[in-house]
Write a protein that holds these residues in place. Structure first.
Motif, short mmCIF file in Angstrom:
data_model
loop_
_atom_site.label_atom_id
_atom_site.label_comp_id
_atom_site.label_asym_id
_atom_site.label_seq_id
_atom_site.Cartn_x
_atom_site.Cartn_y
_atom_site.Cartn_z
N SER A 32 -0.27 -13.32 -3.91
CA SER A 32 -1.27 -12.61 -3.12
C SER A 32 -1.86 -11.45 -3.91
N VAL A 33 -2.90 -10.87 -3.34
CA VAL A 33 -3.51 -9.67 -3.91
C VAL A 33 -3.26 -8.51 -2.96
N LEU A 34 -2.62 -7.46 -3.49
CA LEU A 34 -2.36 -6.28 -2.67
C LEU A 34 -3.12 -5.10 -3.27
N ALA A 35 -3.82 -4.37 -2.40
CA ALA A 35 -4.54 -3.18 -2.87
C ALA A 35 -3.84 -1.94 -2.35
N LEU A 36 -3.50 -1.05 -3.28
CA LEU A 36 -3.04 0.29 -2.89
C LEU A 36 -4.29 1.14 -2.85
N LEU A 37 -4.66 1.56 -1.65
CA LEU A 37 -5.92 2.27 -1.47
C LEU A 37 -5.60 3.71 -1.10
N LEU A 185 -1.40 -6.71 -8.06
CA LEU A 185 -1.33 -5.45 -7.34
C LEU A 185 -2.32 -4.51 -8.01
N LEU A 186 -3.33 -4.08 -7.26
CA LEU A 186 -4.31 -3.19 -7.85
C LEU A 186 -4.40 -1.90 -7.05
N THR A 187 -4.79 -0.84 -7.72
CA THR A 187 -5.06 0.40 -7.02
C THR A 187 -6.55 0.63 -7.07
N THR A 188 -7.05 1.27 -6.06
CA THR A 188 -8.48 1.56 -6.02
C THR A 188 -8.73 2.67 -5.02
N HIS A 189 -9.83 3.39 -5.20
CA HIS A 189 -10.26 4.23 -4.09
C HIS A 189 -11.57 3.71 -3.53
N ALA A 198 -8.48 -7.97 -1.42
CA ALA A 198 -7.06 -7.92 -1.08
C ALA A 198 -6.70 -8.79 0.12
N ASP A 199 -5.54 -9.43 0.05
CA ASP A 199 -4.95 -10.08 1.22
C ASP A 199 -4.30 -9.01 2.09
N HIS A 200 -3.79 -7.97 1.41
CA HIS A 200 -3.03 -6.95 2.11
C HIS A 200 -3.43 -5.61 1.54
N VAL A 201 -3.76 -4.67 2.42
CA VAL A 201 -4.16 -3.34 1.96
C VAL A 201 -3.12 -2.33 2.43
N VAL A 202 -2.66 -1.50 1.50
CA VAL A 202 -1.74 -0.42 1.86
C VAL A 202 -2.47 0.88 1.59
#
Lengths: 308, 264
Positions: A32-37, A185-189, A198-202
């Motif tokens: 999956s793709v998870l974004a740390l926002l 796993l990517l970070t972004t603002h 993202a499949d899942h956003v944190v």
């Protein structure tokens, strides 16, 4: 088979008296793709660097591909691809040389020449790193993360400093990686980026997880309700507005000067809101009706004012 | 997730994971070659590693600034070789490591499958390659000035060249791996100059006052110069008194460096 790609719980990390990460926890499904926002300074990079094994947490548990990154780093590193935030090449190295060096560290690397071409770096493959533009440096860094055909990629602000075309290309790459079974796993603002990829956003802020879910879950917490938003002078007394609106409509000011009307928003409600603003002698700016965007969620949770 | 329009840019399966570490020898070769090529491409490094030793060799062989036994070039070569090793393995390595850390290179490479020992070995091998090139160039220049060493001396020179590179390299990593890049730059250059002038290189230890000479002989710079002198001027194996300080400095610096070296 169902080992989470990344599993983090109760992660805490302080630098002196500053707590950068304060109890972060999340779980990322394989493939999956998870974004740390989160805004700058939210603790995204610290969290990622703990997952990569570069930092040790003060407390909490981390499992990456089922391994402890601090203790099993030498087993983990051949399986992951890392794009750090900024830098990551010798100042005098040519783009092609750097990528070939990183490729040589992998068992079954992608063809560096092909990757250079895909990322639009053919014209500067012989240019020293220090003379590449910021966007070109970012693309080289992304190439270095991809070239070893990893199972899991950590991309720290992958599109920072990129022009729209390059950003689009990164999005396509992330989608292709996911389609081929890699986890990212990517970070972004950038809300738009998280929503698109993202499949899942944190969402993290101040070192804590303030919300998480799929983009759809985050934006449709009240599927029946619509929302009307507008900006005006902060701190207005909305009591009269609430009284004038039909029952079931709620008015709030989630951030100073940003008003939110929820309920069944029909033309009459819009008219009532604008009439009330006229009575108050204020102009309702940025008035819009619709479902919440991820940006709305993000700003409601993290505040609208700039922070240092 | 919003599906992007299919573009056909990437054939499905292009990025199918196939992770794993590269072959150690291939990693080592590529890393060492990159390090050596970058050193030789850097103008300041070439000045430090080749041009200054070459200028000293040619200059001091022809101009009588310091007293030297005849033929002058024979007693100059050991000093210039020691200087060349010190410049590359200590000063050059320390500065390069300091700035590589600053620019995130060390971290970038540490994030790959490259094991930690290879991260060090690649730099060491790169250094050895540069030192070998230096000694060959300086040796050719010296030969043109009339230098003719013995075969035994040359064999010991290779051994000392490796030992000196490892020893100075360990001290260079100790310095470059622990401090800020600018501090490393300043200290590495100051220490280089002090060792060159007062560390038994230009003026060998036996020309110094007795008390000072005993201290200077313990420095790696004097030890390496005297070792090269034993090999190249006297055609003998280097005395234990020259090998021991090199082993001690290298061993202690290496041990401390494993504790103090930081990735960034």
């Amino acid at each position: 088979m169902n080992t989470p790609a990344v599993e983090v719980s109760d992660l805490v990390k302080s630098y002196g008296s500053t707590t950068a990460v304060d109890g972060v926890g999340f779980r990322m499904a394989p493939g999956s793709v998870l974004a740390l926002l989160g805004p700058n300074g939210a603790g995204k990079t610290t969290t990622v660097e703990i997952c990569e094994g570069f930092l040790r947490s003060d407390s909490g548990a981390v499992r990456v591909l089922g391994l402890d990154p601090a203790a099993d780093g030498s087993k983990l590193r051949p399986r992951i691809g890392v794009m750090p935030q900024g830098g990551g090449a010798y100042p005098g190295v040519r783009a092609g040389e750097m990528l070939r060096l990183v490729a040589a560290c992998a068992a079954n690397p992608l063809d560096p020449a092909w990757l250079i071409d895909v990322l639009g770096l053919s014209g500067c493959a012989r240019t020293p790193y220090k003379r590449l533009s910021g966007g070109q440096q970012q693309r080289l860094s992304l190439a270095c993360a991809l070239v070893g055909r990893p199972e899991l990629l950590f991309l720290d602000e992958p599109t920072a400093g990129m022009d729209p075309q390059a950003r689009r290309l990164v999005w396509e790459l992330v989608s292709a990686l996911r389609a081929d079974g890699a986890s990212v796993l990517l970070t972004t603002h950038l809300m738009e980026e998280a929503e698109a990829l993202a499949d899942h956003v944190v969402i993290i802020d101040g070192g804590r997880v303030v919300a998480e879910g799929s983009p759809a879950q985050l934006t449709e917490e009240h599927p029946d309700a619509q929302a009307l938003r507008f900006r005006a002078r902060s701190g207005m007394d909305t009591g009269l507005l609430v009284a004038a609106l039909p029952e079931g409509c709620l008015v709030s000011e989630p951030s100073p000067g940003g008003y939110l009307v929820t309920g069944t928003v029909d033309p009459q409600v819009v008219s009532t809101v604008t009439a009330w603003c006229a009575q108050q002698g204020v102009l309702a700016e940025e008035l819009r009706v619709g479902r919440r965007s991820l940006e709305d969620v993000f700003l409601d949770l993290t505040g609208r004012e700039l922070r240092s | 997730m919003t599906d992007l329009p299919p573009t056909g840019r990437f054939t499905p399966g292009t990025f199918s994971p196939a992770p794993g570490a590269g072959a150690p020898l291939r990693m080592l070769r590529t890393h060492a070659r990159t390090e050596a090529v970058l050193t030789m491409r850097n103008g300041e490094q070439v000045l430090l590693t080749l041009l200054i030793p070459l200028a000293l060799l040619v200059g001091l062989a022809n101009v009588t600034v310091i007293d030297l036994p005849e033929p002058r070039v024979d007693s100059l070569v050991p000093r210039v070789f020691a200087l060349a090793v010190m410049s590359t393995a200590f000063t050059g390595q320390a500065i390069a490591l300091g700035f590589d850390r600053r620019y995130g290179v060390v971290k970038r490479l540490a994030a790959t499958a490259l094991p930690r020992w290879l991260l060090v070995a690649g730099r060491v091998l790169g250094c050895l390659a540069v030192v070998a090139l230096q000694l060959v160039v300086l040796g050719i220049a010296a030969a043109l000035l009339g230098w003719s060493p013995s075969a035994v001396g040359l064999v010991w020179t290779v051994v000392l060249g490796v030992l000196g590179t490892l020893s100075f390299g360990a001290i260079g990593v100790l310095l470059g791996g622990a401090l800020k890049a600018e501090v490393v730059l300043a200290l590495a250059n100051v220490i280089w100059l002090v060792l060159l002038l007062a560390g038994g290189v230009v003026l060998t230890a036996d020309t110094l006052p007795t008390g000072m000479a005993d201290v200077v002989r313990l420095l790696p710079s004097a030890a390496l110069t005297e070792g090269f002198t034993d090999a190249l001027v006297h055609g003998t194996a280097p005395a234990l008194s020259t090998v021991a300080p090199l082993l001690a400095w290298g061993g202690i610096a290496g041990l401390v460096a494993t504790k103090t070296t930081k990735l960034t």
